[in-house]
Design an enzyme around this catalytic site. Structure first.
Site, short mmCIF file in Angstrom:
data_model
loop_
_atom_site.label_atom_id
_atom_site.label_comp_id
_atom_site.label_asym_id
_atom_site.label_seq_id
_atom_site.Cartn_x
_atom_site.Cartn_y
_atom_site.Cartn_z
N CYS A 187 11.19 -1.92 -31.18
CA CYS A 187 10.35 -1.45 -30.10
C CYS A 187 9.57 -0.22 -30.49
CB CYS A 187 11.18 -1.20 -28.86
SG CYS A 187 11.55 -2.74 -28.04
N CYS A 201 10.74 8.08 -24.55
CA CYS A 201 10.61 8.40 -25.98
C CYS A 201 11.20 9.78 -26.27
CB CYS A 201 9.16 8.41 -26.43
SG CYS A 201 8.05 7.42 -25.46
#
Lengths: 223, 383
Positions: A49, A118
């Protein structure tokens, strides 16, 4: 993906804008690299990902003497990795473990809400590396403690009925902290949203089962 | 900071001539084209001239051109406007269409038209064998884009149209990425319907057109005063229609010259990529729109690369193949459909050149690209 009016929690799309400090830490990240004979190390996230972080620690007398990281992530991921390695360097393990995602984001001068995931990943990497060291030295496997990453993973199980996508990826979670057993969440959802109550109840259900959680505070925000 | 815009497949800066004519038309042609007085008729005359020019460029008759708000509306009009004449018949499209078509097809499926999606090969070309097989189901329409927005691959529309017509299906093409870049002629392609958007060929945003062959029946998407011969109600946007016709004329005239330039720059960028190493060019090597490059770099986070280029003033776009990004920016069903190795697919950027780009800008881009990929590969952890 079916889109329905009210997608993105009924709000206009947020403009993605980084602080000068984020840009600086992305362009010239501190502590990039690896430590061959690390005392503790971790790799979190999934390269499939596109977001993955590895952390390497050198530890002397319970103090982080050197720290390095590698990242296969976006600007926020790299900048957070850079700032937390700076923050953790020279700290004791207890102090380093106490660094929260919020501390890192404050230090960076803020991050766009779409980038929560993130950025939390980098914090998760640091904690996992410390845990790796502690497990290696004590020989005792530790239970994973509740942290922002775990909360985020739980929130990803809450599906927003209007678009069939979880509330994290729908960019509804605008703020998140976990301090002294209290989870604080800011969620962006219209007061008039038919699914508001469902979503809030479901968040409660998912989070109240986490160990060590005393209280869940959910704030509905308008941005 | 210097700004280098290399995202013309997203949108283009309008030609100066286009801006000028918009201002002029708002000044001199403000009349309502449906009014009977001379101010209105002056606007009507200009609007019909724009329609003629557009029709001529694509080999259509003026009465086959309908002004719309752009590509999305035209795509909806093509598929939804015709569906009620063919109850419960399937609709065929490709898996690499723009969402404007894909989501419309999904919506049609919920109205009882079975949705069929054509696969593509690893160069992004639609599988004609699959089309032949699916045509047995008697679809009412086959909708395949002329050029893909992410990889630039040009589809064999003529063959697709011939096959579909043999079985009595209508043929629609989303030509948004093709107009102003390659020669588009509806007669040669043999399509019944075509969608176009002005801002992709240096025209204004919020206007496009829809080509509907004379003998094809369609119903409007919304009700109103019956403008555009009943197919598209709403006061005619005369200034933007005129500007769109001009933009199409200029970009069509320019593209033979720009093609040569784009090919040269493409070769230069690919040579730089060879130096960088571990990259791939997505899509068909030859059957492609000039100036549009989809590049994948191994072990690079495409978003990070886009961000790093942006910090240097260079605008490109990114695409990711990761499913969990579906709600985020950047997820690409197109890149995913090509079956590219994940370590490459997540490091994909799209570079799309335009008429205002200069050699100096491409040199700068090449230099920064190499530096950025090198820098990000230094950060990476799964070598």
């Amino acid at each position: 993906m079916r889109m329905v009016a009210g997608y993105e929690g009924g709000k206009a799309l947020a403009v993605i804008k980084y602080s000068e400090k984020v840009l600086e830490h992305f362009r010239n990240p501190k502590n990039i690299g690896m430590i061959e004979d690390a005392d503790g190390q971790s790799t979190v996230g999934s390269p499939a990902c596109g977001d993955q972080v590895s952390m390497f620690l050198k530890i002397r007398e319970d103090r982080i003497t050197d720290i390095k990281f590698l990242s296969y992530g976006c600007a926020s991921n790299i900048a957070t990795g850079s700032i937390i390695t700076e923050m953790a360097k020279g700290k004791t393990l207890t102090e380093a473990k106490a660094i929260t995602w919020k501390n890192a984001v404050d230090e960076l001068g803020g991050l766009p809400p779409v980038k929560i995931h993130c950025s939390v990943l980098a914090i998760d990497g640091l904690r996992a590396a410390i845990q790796d060291y502690e497990e290696k030295t004590t020989g005792i496997k530790q239970e994973r403690k509740v942290d922002e990453m775990m909360i985020l993973d739980e929130l990803k199980k809450v599906i927003y009925p209007k678009n069939g996508i979880n509330i994290v990826d729908t960019n509804m979670i605008r703020y998140l902290s976990f301090e002294e057993g209290v989870i604080t969440i800011e969620i962006s959802i219209e007061e008039t949203d038919l699914f508001k109550q469902n979503v809030l109840e479901e968040i409660d259900e998912h989070l109240e089962v986490l160990p060590g959680v005393r209280k869940i505070e959910i704030k509905v925000v308008e941005y | 900071m210097r700004e280098v815009y290399l995202d013309h497949a997203a949108t283009t800066p309008p030609f100066p001539e286009v801006l000028k004519i918009i201002q002029e038309s708002y000044t001199n042609l403000y009349g309502n084209a449906s009014s009977l007085h001379s101010a209105g008729q002056k606007a009507r005359q200009a609007l019909e001239k724009a329609r003629e020019e557009i029709a001529k460029t694509i080999g259509a008759e003026p009465e086959e051109i309908f002004f719309t708000s752009g590509g999305t509306e035209s795509d909806n009009l093509a598929l939804f406007g015709t569906e009620s004449f063919y109850p419960l018949q399937p609709v065929i499209t490709s898996i690499i269409e723009h969402e404007a078509v894909l989501e419309t097809v999904n919506a049609l499926a919920s109205k009882g038209h079975p949705a069929r999606f054509l696969p593509v090969n690893n160069e992004g070309i639609v599988d004609l064998k699959a089309l032949k097989a699916l045509l047995v189901e008697k679809p009412y329409v086959v909708s395949v884009m002329l050029a893909n927005n992410e990889i630039g691959t040009i589809q064999p529309l003529r063959e697709i149209a011939a096959l579909a017509h043999e079985k009595g299906a209508l043929v629609h093409t989303d030509a948004v990425q093709a107009l102003g870049k390659i020669a588009v002629n509806v007669q040669e392609l043999g399509v019944d319907m075509l969608s176009a958007s002005a801002h992709k060929f240096y025209g204004p945003k919020g206007i496009g057109f829809f080509y509907l062959r004379k003998d094809v029946k369609a119903l409007p998407l919304f009700q109103g005063g019956g403008h555009e011969r009943g197919l598209r109600s709403g006061t005619e946007n005369v200034p933007d229609a005129i500007a769109m016709a001009l933009a199409l004329k200029i970009s069509t005239r320019l593209f033979t010259r720009t093609h040569y330039r784009y090919e040269r720059w493409t070769a230069q960028i690919l040579k730089k990529c060879e130096e960088i190493g571990d990259f791939r060019l997505n899509g068909h090597p030859k059957q492609r729109v000039p100036g549009l490059l989809s590049l994948s770099f191994k072990y690079i986070n495409g978003e990070a690369l886009m961000e790093l280029l942006d910090m240097n003033g260079i605008a490109v776009s990114t695409a990711s193949a990761c499913q969990s990004h579906s709600a985020k920016r950047g997820y690409s069903h197109v890149i995913k459909s090509l079956g590219i190795d994940e370590t490459y697919a997540n490091g994909t950027i799209r570079v799309s050149m335009g008429v205002e780009n200069t050699q100096e800008e491409i040199d700068f881009f090449c230099e920064i690209l190499k530096k950025s990929v090198k820098q990000l590969r230094n950060y990476r952890n799964d070598q």
